[in-house]
Design an enzyme around this catalytic site. Structure first.
Site, PDB file in Angstrom:
ATOM      1  N   HIS A   1      -7.892   6.879   0.315  1.00 17.96           N
ATOM      2  CA  HIS A   1      -8.778   5.740   0.588  1.00 17.96           C
ATOM      3  C   HIS A   1      -9.397   5.216  -0.710  1.00 17.96           C
ATOM      4  O   HIS A   1     -10.443   4.569  -0.699  1.00 17.96           O
ATOM      5  CB  HIS A   1      -9.968   6.127   1.520  1.00 17.96           C
ATOM      6  CG  HIS A   1      -9.596   6.389   2.949  1.00 17.96           C
ATOM      7  ND1 HIS A   1     -10.290   7.303   3.721  1.00 17.96           N
ATOM      8  CD2 HIS A   1      -8.638   5.874   3.733  1.00 17.96           C
ATOM      9  CE1 HIS A   1      -9.768   7.330   4.932  1.00 17.96           C
ATOM     10  NE2 HIS A   1      -8.761   6.470   4.968  1.00 17.96           N
TER      11      HIS A   1
ATOM     12  N   ARG B   1      -7.794  14.166  13.236  1.00 19.43           N
ATOM     13  CA  ARG B   1      -7.561  15.241  12.265  1.00 19.43           C
ATOM     14  C   ARG B   1      -8.742  16.207  12.221  1.00 19.43           C
ATOM     15  O   ARG B   1      -9.887  15.778  12.353  1.00 19.43           O
ATOM     16  CB  ARG B   1      -7.363  14.677  10.858  1.00 19.43           C
ATOM     17  CG  ARG B   1      -6.147  13.796  10.707  1.00 19.43           C
ATOM     18  CD  ARG B   1      -5.942  13.413   9.238  1.00 19.43           C
ATOM     19  NE  ARG B   1      -5.028  12.300   9.139  1.00 19.43           N
ATOM     20  CZ  ARG B   1      -5.263  11.179   8.451  1.00 19.43           C
ATOM     21  NH1 ARG B   1      -6.376  11.050   7.750  1.00 19.43           N
ATOM     22  NH2 ARG B   1      -4.384  10.207   8.433  1.00 19.43           N
TER      23      ARG B   1
ATOM     24  N   GLU C   1      -9.417  -3.690   2.090  1.00 16.89           N
ATOM     25  CA  GLU C   1      -8.362  -3.105   1.259  1.00 16.89           C
ATOM     26  C   GLU C   1      -7.280  -4.135   0.943  1.00 16.89           C
ATOM     27  O   GLU C   1      -6.713  -4.123  -0.135  1.00 16.89           O
ATOM     28  CB  GLU C   1      -7.760  -1.881   1.967  1.00 16.89           C
ATOM     29  CG  GLU C   1      -8.724  -0.707   1.984  1.00 16.89           C
ATOM     30  CD  GLU C   1      -8.403   0.342   3.030  1.00 16.89           C
ATOM     31  OE1 GLU C   1      -8.649   0.063   4.229  1.00 16.89           O
ATOM     32  OE2 GLU C   1      -7.917   1.411   2.679  1.00 16.89           O
TER      33      GLU C   1
ATOM     34  N   ARG D   1       0.862  -1.175   0.000  1.00 16.61           N
ATOM     35  CA  ARG D   1       0.000   0.000   0.000  1.00 16.61           C
ATOM     36  C   ARG D   1       0.905   1.233   0.000  1.00 16.61           C
ATOM     37  O   ARG D   1       1.766   1.389   0.864  1.00 16.61           O
ATOM     38  CB  ARG D   1      -0.867   0.010   1.251  1.00 16.61           C
ATOM     39  CG  ARG D   1      -1.715   1.238   1.317  1.00 16.61           C
ATOM     40  CD  ARG D   1      -2.591   1.238   2.556  1.00 16.61           C
ATOM     41  NE  ARG D   1      -3.468   2.389   2.486  1.00 16.61           N
ATOM     42  CZ  ARG D   1      -3.757   3.167   3.532  1.00 16.61           C
ATOM     43  NH1 ARG D   1      -3.235   2.907   4.714  1.00 16.61           N
ATOM     44  NH2 ARG D   1      -4.555   4.192   3.390  1.00 16.61           N
TER      45      ARG D   1
END
Ligand code: ADP
Length: 404
Positions: A184, A245, A388, A95
C-alpha cells in the site's frame, strides 16, 4: 488525435487474477474520464462495467483471458467515439504489487523489466503473475503507448533494517529474500503528502501515523517523509486484522494446522488470506454490515470489532513510541474514510498523549480531506481520501516523459 477527450491522459490498470480495474484520468486536472471493471475473466459469466463521462455501459461477452477483457474495454471506448490506440494517451500505469529488492521507483516496462517482475513473482504468487498478465495484455493491444510499472512496495524500500529484518537465520533469509517489504506504499505516500498539503506544512517536517483501512489494511509510521515502520511484511498478510486476512499470527499455528489438522500449505494459505480476519471471526467482511450487527447486539460481530480495534491500538501505541513526536494521525481507504466509530474508538482515551477526536467533526461525511481532532488536540487527526490511481497516473506520465 489532438482534441480527443483522452489526449494527454493516462490509462491506469490494476489487474487481478480474474479481474481488471481501469481508469482513464488526467494527471493534471485530476478529472476521471472513464473507469471500469472487468470481472470473472476466464469464466462464462464474465462482465465488463464501463463508465465514460458519467454514462454506464455493460458487456456480458464471455472473456477468455485478460487480453479479451482489454479488447472489450477498447470496443466500449469505440462505442463512446474514442479510439484509445490513436487518441494521444500519454502512458499506461500498471499497479504492480511486489517490486522485491529490485524495483523501488516507477519503471518503464520493457522485456527485461517484465521478466524481472516474473522472477519476483515467487514472493507474491497471488498478485504479481496477474499484474504481469495485465501488462502483457495491454501492451499487445496498445504497443505504442509507454507502459510504466508502479510498485506497491516501493515507498517502503528504505525501511530501517531493524524494521525490515525478520529475527531468523540470516543465511536463509538472504537466500530466499525473506524480509519485510511493506505494501500500500502508493497510498501511504500519497495520503501523507496530501495531509501535509492540507495543513500547509512541509512533508519533510511532519511525523505521521497513516492508517490505510480498506478490505486490506495497513499502517505506517512516517518521519519527515521517510517510512520508519509499516505493518505489512514479506507479504500483505502481516499486521492489522483485515477483511479476510488474519494479520499477525503466531507462526506456530501453521505447524499445528499442518501436523494436527492435516492441512496442506495451500489450504492454510487460503484459510489465512481468504477465510480469516473479520470474515473468519463473524462471517462478515463488509464493515458497514459489521457495524450494523455490532449495533444490534450481535456478540460474534462485537468480538470481531474488539479484536480489530485491539490490534489497531497496539500499533498506534508502538508507532507513537517509534516516532517520539507525532504531528498527525491520518485515516484513509474505505473504512478509514467512512467508518466514524472506528476512528473514534481507535483513538479513544488518548488525551494524555495529546490526541482528542471531536465527535461532531468526526461525524461529518464527505470526499474532501478534513480535520477531525479538537482544537485542543496537539496531534492533528485527519481523514484524507486516498487516490492510488491519481498517484500512479502522475508517476507514469513523469516516467514516460523522461523516457521520450
Ligand atoms: P479495498 O481497496 O482494499 O478493496 P476499500 O478501500 O474499497 O478496500 O474499502 C472497502 C471497505 O470499506 C469495506 O469493508 C467496506 O465495507 C468499507 N466501507 C465502505 N463504505 C463504508 C461506510 N460508509 N461505512 C463503513 N464502512 C465502509
Amino acid at each position: 488525435m489532438s482534441g480527443s477527450p483522452i489526449d494527454g491522459t493516462v490509462l491506469v490498470v490494476n489487474a487481478g487474477s480474474s479481474s481488471l480495474k481501469y481508469q482513464v484520468l488526467d494527471p493534471v486536472t485530476e478529472e476521471v474520464i472513464a473507469d471500469g471493471l472487468a470481472e470473472r475473466i476466464g469464466e462464462s459469466t464474465s462482465r465488463v462495467k464501463h463508465w465514460y463521462r458519467g454514462s454506464e455501459a455493460v458487456s456480458d461477452e464471455p472473456l477468455a483471458d485478460h487480453e479479451a477483457a482489454i479488447a472489450t474495454v477498447l470496443e466500449l471506448f469505440k462505442a463512446d467515439g474514442v479510439d484509445v490506440a490513436d487518441s494521444g494517451l500519454s502512458a499506461v500505469g500498471h499497479r504492480v504489487v511486489h517490486g522485491g529488492r529490485t524495483f523501488f521507483e516507477p519503471t518503464l516496462i520493457d522485456e527485461r523489466v517484465s521478466s524481472e517482475i516474473e522472477r519476483i513473482s515467487s514472493l507474491a504468487p497471488l498478485h504479481n503473475p496477474a499484474n504481469l498478465v495485465g501488462i502483457e495484455a495491454v501492451t499487445a493491444l496498445l504497443p505504442d503507448v509507454p507502459a510504466v510499472a508502479v510498485f506497491d512496495t516501493a515507498f517502503f524500500h528504505d525501511l530501517p533494517d531493524a524494521a525490515a529484518t525478520y529475527a531468523m537465520d540470516a543465511g536463509v533469509a538472504e537466500r530466499y529474500a525473506i524480509r519485510r517489504y511493506g505494501f500500500h506504499g502508493t497510498s501511504h505516500e500519497y495520503v501523507s503528502r496530501r495531509a501535509a498539503q492540507v495543513l500547509g506544512r512541509d512533508w519533510g517536517e511532519l511525523n505521521q501515523i497513516v492508517l490505510h483501512l480498506g478490505n486490506g489494511a495497513s499502517m505506517s509510521a512516517i518521519a519527515g517523509g521517510r517510512p520508519l515502520d509499516t505493518t505489512m511484511g514479506m507479504t500483505p498478510l502481516e499486521g492489522l486484522v483485515m477483511g479476510t486476512r488474519t494479520g499477525d499470527v503466531d507462526a506456530g499455528i501453521v505447524f499445528q494446522l499442518a501436523r494436527v489438522a492435516g492441512m496442506s500449505i495451500d489450504d492454510i494459505d487460503t484459510l489465512f488470506n481468504k477465510q480469516s480476519g473479520l470474515k473468519g471471526m463473524c462471517g462478515e467482511n463488509d464493515f458497514r454490515a459489521l457495524l450494523e450487527r455490532v449495533e444490534a447486539g450481535d456478540e460474534a460481530a462485537a468480538l470481531a470489532y474488539r479484536v480489530y480495534l485491539h490490534r489497531l491500538r497496539r500499533y498506534i501505541g508502538a508507532y507513537m513510541v517509534q516516532l517520539g513526536r507525532v504531528d498527525t494521525v491520518v485515516f484513509t481507504a474505505g473504512v478509514g474514510e467512512n467508518a466514524a466509530p472506528v476512528r473514534q474508538d481507535s483513538l479513544a482515551d488518548l488525551e494524555m498523549f495529546g490526541i482528542e477526536v471531536d465527535p461532531e467533526r468526526n461525524a461529518v461525511r464527505g470526499d474532501e480531506p478534513r480535520v477531525i481532532s479538537t482544537d485542543a488536540s496537539t496531534v492533528t487527526v485527519l481523514v484524507v481520501p486516498t487516490n492510488e490511481e491519481l498517484a500512479i497516473a502522475r508517476s507514469a506520465v513523469e516516467v514516460a516523459r523522461a523516457a521520450r
